[in-house]
Design an enzyme around this catalytic site. Structure first.
Site, short mmCIF file in Angstrom:
data_model
loop_
_atom_site.label_atom_id
_atom_site.label_comp_id
_atom_site.label_asym_id
_atom_site.label_seq_id
_atom_site.Cartn_x
_atom_site.Cartn_y
_atom_site.Cartn_z
N VAL A 1 1.03 -1.00 0.07
CA VAL A 1 0.23 0.03 -0.24
C VAL A 1 0.94 1.21 -0.01
O VAL A 1 1.58 1.71 1.03
CB VAL A 1 -0.84 0.09 1.20
CG1 VAL A 1 -1.68 1.33 1.32
CG2 VAL A 1 -1.83 -1.26 1.06
N PRO A 2 0.99 1.79 -1.21
CA PRO A 2 2.34 2.66 -1.35
C PRO A 2 2.27 4.00 -0.67
O PRO A 2 2.25 5.22 -1.53
CB PRO A 2 2.33 2.92 -2.85
CG PRO A 2 0.96 2.73 -3.35
CD PRO A 2 0.20 1.69 -2.40
N CYS A 3 2.28 4.11 0.49
CA CYS A 3 2.19 5.50 1.19
C CYS A 3 3.47 6.42 0.97
O CYS A 3 3.69 7.34 1.21
CB CYS A 3 2.26 5.03 2.85
SG CYS A 3 3.15 4.37 3.42
N HIS A 4 4.62 5.66 0.41
CA HIS A 4 5.70 6.30 0.16
C HIS A 4 5.71 7.21 -1.10
O HIS A 4 6.39 8.22 -1.25
CB HIS A 4 6.92 5.25 -0.15
CG HIS A 4 6.58 4.43 -1.43
ND1 HIS A 4 5.95 3.45 -1.25
CD2 HIS A 4 7.11 4.33 -2.54
CE1 HIS A 4 5.95 2.67 -2.26
NE2 HIS A 4 6.37 3.38 -3.35
#
Length: 175
Positions: free
Chosen positions: A140-143
């Protein structure tokens, strides 16, 4: 306690893989009737729960396969793995985490853009807080979320790793 302020499951299976940004540990909850993906996080080698990597489970196999493909630049879609995602977190956190999966690989959105995407433009700070509680790093690409002025902002895996992930994705997508 885990990143989402939930007690760690009593029965937790883990596996870690070595990646260009260091060790990434995967944890699955075996406490419930249906095992589920509990966390994916960048971890210092000395903090691995099972340094010998002995746990076995099909969800761990799937996570390892999909993360390995991601780091080889072959795959950026984690939908098969997300089908096993735990249902913890508030409804709002889950909404934000779902929205994060809509940010295309190689692109970034600001917290404001993410708040607008979920049709709640005044919730920028709440979106930031939910982003910070994301238990599934990379998957889950919070970056991919940055400050409104384009600067890198907080990342549980460290800003250096956030920059490495964004640079890696930029190379993979040619952006």
């Amino acid at each position: 306690m885990s990143v989402v302020n939930q007690p760690m499951p009593d029965k937790l299976a883990t596996r870690w893989i070595e990646t260009p940004i260091g060790a990434v540990e995967i944890g699955i909850n075996l406490d419930s009737e249906v095992p589920s993906l509990w966390y994916v996080e960048i971890v210092a080698t000395e903090n691995l729960r099972d340094p010998k990597n002995q746990d076995q489970h099909p969800i761990l196999d799937l996570a390892q396969e999909q993360l390995s493909k991601y780091f080889r630049g072959e795959e950026t879609n984690f939908s098969d793995l997300l089908a096993h995602q735990s249902n913890y977190g508030t409804a709002f956190q889950q909404q934000v985490w779902q929205a994060l999966t809509q940010i295309p690989c190689g692109q970034t959105w600001s917290y404001g853009e993410l708040a607008n995407f979920i049709s709640n433009p005044k919730a920028v700070r709440a979106v930031g807080a939910a982003n910070g509680k994301n238990p599934l790093a990379i998957v889950v690409p919070c970056h991919r979320v940055i400050g409104a002025n384009g600067t890198l902002t907080g990342y549980a895996g460290g800003l250096d790793n956030k920059q490495k992930l964004l640079s890696f994705e930029s190379k993979v997508t040619g952006d």
